[in-house]
Scaffold this motif. Structure first.
Motif, short mmCIF file in Angstrom:
data_model
loop_
_atom_site.label_atom_id
_atom_site.label_comp_id
_atom_site.label_asym_id
_atom_site.label_seq_id
_atom_site.Cartn_x
_atom_site.Cartn_y
_atom_site.Cartn_z
N LEU A 84 0.79 -1.24 0.00
CA LEU A 84 0.00 0.00 0.00
C LEU A 84 0.82 1.29 0.00
O LEU A 84 0.41 2.27 -0.65
CB LEU A 84 -0.97 0.00 1.19
CG LEU A 84 -2.05 -1.08 1.16
CD1 LEU A 84 -2.97 -0.95 2.36
CD2 LEU A 84 -2.85 -1.02 -0.14
N PRO A 85 1.96 1.36 0.69
CA PRO A 85 2.72 2.61 0.67
C PRO A 85 3.16 3.05 -0.73
O PRO A 85 3.49 4.22 -0.93
CB PRO A 85 3.93 2.30 1.55
CG PRO A 85 3.46 1.23 2.47
CD PRO A 85 2.56 0.39 1.63
N HIS A 86 3.15 2.14 -1.68
CA HIS A 86 3.59 2.46 -3.04
C HIS A 86 2.42 2.86 -3.94
O HIS A 86 2.65 3.25 -5.09
CB HIS A 86 4.30 1.25 -3.66
CG HIS A 86 5.49 0.78 -2.87
ND1 HIS A 86 6.74 1.32 -3.01
CD2 HIS A 86 5.58 -0.17 -1.91
CE1 HIS A 86 7.58 0.72 -2.19
NE2 HIS A 86 6.90 -0.19 -1.51
N CYS A 87 1.19 2.76 -3.44
CA CYS A 87 0.01 2.96 -4.28
C CYS A 87 -0.68 4.29 -3.99
O CYS A 87 -0.72 4.75 -2.85
CB CYS A 87 -1.00 1.82 -4.04
SG CYS A 87 -0.33 0.17 -4.30
N GLU A 88 -1.25 4.86 -5.02
CA GLU A 88 -2.08 6.05 -4.86
C GLU A 88 -3.57 5.70 -4.80
O GLU A 88 -4.38 6.51 -4.35
CB GLU A 88 -1.82 7.04 -5.99
CG GLU A 88 -0.42 7.64 -5.94
CD GLU A 88 -0.27 8.83 -6.86
OE1 GLU A 88 -1.27 9.53 -7.12
OE2 GLU A 88 0.85 9.04 -7.35
N HIS A 89 -3.90 4.51 -5.26
CA HIS A 89 -5.29 4.05 -5.23
C HIS A 89 -5.27 2.54 -5.37
O HIS A 89 -4.35 1.98 -5.97
CB HIS A 89 -6.09 4.68 -6.39
CG HIS A 89 -7.55 4.77 -6.12
ND1 HIS A 89 -8.19 5.95 -5.82
CD2 HIS A 89 -8.53 3.81 -6.09
CE1 HIS A 89 -9.48 5.74 -5.63
NE2 HIS A 89 -9.71 4.44 -5.80
N VAL A 90 -6.29 1.88 -4.80
CA VAL A 90 -6.39 0.42 -4.88
C VAL A 90 -7.82 0.03 -5.23
O VAL A 90 -8.77 0.62 -4.72
CB VAL A 90 -6.00 -0.26 -3.55
CG1 VAL A 90 -6.03 -1.78 -3.70
CG2 VAL A 90 -4.62 0.19 -3.08
N VAL A 91 -7.95 -0.96 -6.11
CA VAL A 91 -9.25 -1.56 -6.41
C VAL A 91 -9.20 -2.99 -5.90
O VAL A 91 -8.42 -3.81 -6.39
CB VAL A 91 -9.56 -1.53 -7.91
CG1 VAL A 91 -10.96 -2.12 -8.16
CG2 VAL A 91 -9.48 -0.11 -8.46
N PHE A 92 -9.99 -3.28 -4.88
CA PHE A 92 -10.04 -4.63 -4.33
C PHE A 92 -11.09 -5.45 -5.07
O PHE A 92 -12.20 -4.99 -5.33
CB PHE A 92 -10.35 -4.59 -2.84
CG PHE A 92 -9.25 -3.99 -2.01
CD1 PHE A 92 -8.05 -4.66 -1.85
CD2 PHE A 92 -9.41 -2.75 -1.41
CE1 PHE A 92 -7.02 -4.10 -1.11
CE2 PHE A 92 -8.40 -2.19 -0.65
CZ PHE A 92 -7.19 -2.87 -0.51
N THR A 93 -10.70 -6.70 -5.40
CA THR A 93 -11.60 -7.56 -6.16
C THR A 93 -11.54 -8.97 -5.61
O THR A 93 -10.91 -9.22 -4.57
CB THR A 93 -11.23 -7.53 -7.66
OG1 THR A 93 -12.23 -8.22 -8.41
CG2 THR A 93 -9.87 -8.17 -7.92
N ARG A 94 -12.20 -9.90 -6.31
CA ARG A 94 -12.26 -11.29 -5.84
C ARG A 94 -11.99 -12.22 -7.02
O ARG A 94 -12.68 -12.15 -8.04
CB ARG A 94 -13.63 -11.58 -5.24
CG ARG A 94 -13.77 -12.97 -4.67
CD ARG A 94 -15.06 -13.12 -3.88
NE ARG A 94 -15.04 -14.33 -3.08
CZ ARG A 94 -15.73 -14.50 -1.96
NH1 ARG A 94 -16.49 -13.52 -1.51
NH2 ARG A 94 -15.67 -15.64 -1.30
N ASN A 95 -10.98 -13.09 -6.88
CA ASN A 95 -10.70 -14.04 -7.95
C ASN A 95 -11.65 -15.23 -7.86
O ASN A 95 -12.48 -15.32 -6.95
CB ASN A 95 -9.23 -14.49 -7.88
CG ASN A 95 -8.90 -15.24 -6.60
OD1 ASN A 95 -9.38 -16.35 -6.36
ND2 ASN A 95 -8.07 -14.63 -5.75
N HIS A 96 -11.52 -16.17 -8.81
CA HIS A 96 -12.50 -17.25 -8.93
C HIS A 96 -12.42 -18.30 -7.84
O HIS A 96 -13.32 -19.13 -7.70
CB HIS A 96 -12.36 -17.93 -10.30
CG HIS A 96 -11.19 -18.86 -10.38
ND1 HIS A 96 -9.96 -18.47 -10.85
CD2 HIS A 96 -11.05 -20.18 -10.05
CE1 HIS A 96 -9.12 -19.49 -10.81
NE2 HIS A 96 -9.75 -20.53 -10.34
#
Length: 422
Positions: free
Chosen positions: A341-353
């Motif tokens: 997270l410290p390297h990111c400006e935004h995150v999209v959390f999702t779910r794999n199969h």
């Protein structure tokens, strides 16, 4: 699937997917019976056995590539796959074709049926055992000289541990699969190092945990095996992106050198350079798009994410980074997010199969507790990636990571369902 006609790839994959019902079962008795039924294919080629927490697939591909460039017919067995089961069996840097793969699985299925008849009703051949038997059968049929084999889980009771390997490789050891392998690094290392053979050569990574290295020394002493510590740097330019791939190639070079030395041959530097410049590893820092630069990486534990983080400055070069993240429920998601997270400006959390995937809301809650950047939830991986690309903008960077299953979802053709959850 009782017909004696040759199976198609679809039939072979449906058979394998059907075995997921039986899950994972440790123990080598079923596998030994499979090998006997198939006339001991694992003894018809030399082998290098690769165990460890991270970097196994990359090390396997790289070692096989080096050996192939020394004039050897080199095979490889990897897991898991991204799009098709055929990716798991390779000869001379090429995945097994659909026809040969289906025939190999059909042979293994026939052997499995015979083995199952001799077992208790609740003790059936598993998917990984059938796949491993098919791979060994196919590699033997292709008359290879040497195969580089990736262990599935652990080492002692992994289906691959029927190999009479010449060289054994331990990439690294981290706290993972503690339910099966033990609660400490030392316990896990001991389970993985059970693949060491009497009089063999054990090659270990340069950054091995001290407790794991101590176990490696003990295993080598116990088996009269030679212990080799790979250098931290490969000594050649490596095409595969990521600092961690330089370490993996250094280990692969040491493993290939150990095998060739056992055969009375010397390592050829031109062959090493050729392999280093050619090998790319699907699903590891794989570029999947531009404007924005879109990278897929199957790192699935804290050490894997830390390895990516080490390479992020080179990847982003100061550009905006948006991550797409999905993690399985048996992973240390908090530690993974803490590294990323410290390297990111935004995150999209999702779910794999995978049914073991954590809900995106759970990941978002963890991120909030870690004071992470702004985040969004999107349950569909493809839509999550599209949203991340929108957020990054043409000049930004998108990184999809956290699980090999997420990478598989993004690479697999839309609508394709033949994906293993194991």
């Amino acid at each position: 699937m009782t017909s004696t006609a040759n199976w198609t790839l679809d039939e072979a994959e449906r058979y394998l997917l059907g075995l997921e019902l039986f899950g994972m079962r440790f123990g080598l008795d079923r596998m030994r019976r499979l090998m006997t039924t198939l006339d001991q294919p694992e003894r018809r080629f030399d082998s290098i056995h690769v165990v460890g927490t991270n970097g196994k697939s990359s090390t396997v591909r790289m070692t096989a590539a080096i050996l192939q460039r020394h004039g050897l017919r080199a095979g490889a067995y990897l897991s898991p796959h991204l799009v098709s089961f055929t990716e798991r069996m390779r000869v001379d840097d090429v995945d097994t074709d659909a026809v040969a793969f289906a025939k190999a699985v059909q042979r293994a299925a026939h052997a499995a049926a015979l083995v199952d008849r001799s077992q208790r009703e609740d003790d059936r051949v598993t998917q990984f055992e059938a796949l491993t038997a098919a791979a060994f059968s196919e590699l033997a049929a292709r008359k290879i000289d040497v195969a580089v084999i990736e262990a599935g889980l652990g080492g002692r009771y992994d289906a691959t541990n029927v190999l009479p390997s010449t060289v054994q490789v331990l990439t690294n050891v981290g706290l993972e699969h503690t339910r099966w392998l033990g609660p400490t690094v030392r316990d896990i290392a001991r389970e993985k190092l059970a693949v060491v053979r009497d009089g063999g050569t054990l090659v270990v990574g340069a950054d091995l945990h001290p407790d794991a290295f101590d176990e490696a020394q003990q295993a080598a002493d116990r088996h009269g095996a030679k212990l080799i510590v790979a250098p931290a740097e490969p000594g050649v330019e490596v095409a595969a992106p990521g600092t961690f791939q330089r370490r993996n190639f250094a280990l692969a070079r040491a493993a290939a050198d150990a095998y060739l030395a056992a055969e009375g041959r010397a390592l050829d530097l031109d062959a090493v350079r050729s392999a280093a410049g050619a090998v790319m590893v699907p699903g590891r820092m794989q570029v999947a798009g531009h404007e924005p630069l879109t990278v897929l990486d199957g790192a699935h534990n804290p050490a894997g994410i830390e390895a990516i983080a080490e390479s992020l400055p080179q990847l982003t070069a100061g550009r905006r980074l948006v991550a797409v993240v999905s993690v399985l429920d048996d992973k240390d998601a908090a530690a993974m997010l803490r590294a990323l997270l410290p390297h990111c400006e935004h995150v999209v959390f999702t779910r794999n199969h995978s049914p073991r995937a954590l809900p995106p809301a759970t990941l978002a809650s963890l991120a909030s507790q870690l004071d992470g950047p702004p985040s969004e939830l999107e349950t569909d991986p493809r839509r999550a990636l599209a949203r991340a690309r929108e957020l990054a903008g043409a000049g930004g960077v998108v990184l999809a990571t956290g699980s090999i299953y997420l990478v598989a979802d993004l690479l697999r053709p839309a609508g394709q369902r033949n994906a293993s959850i194991l």
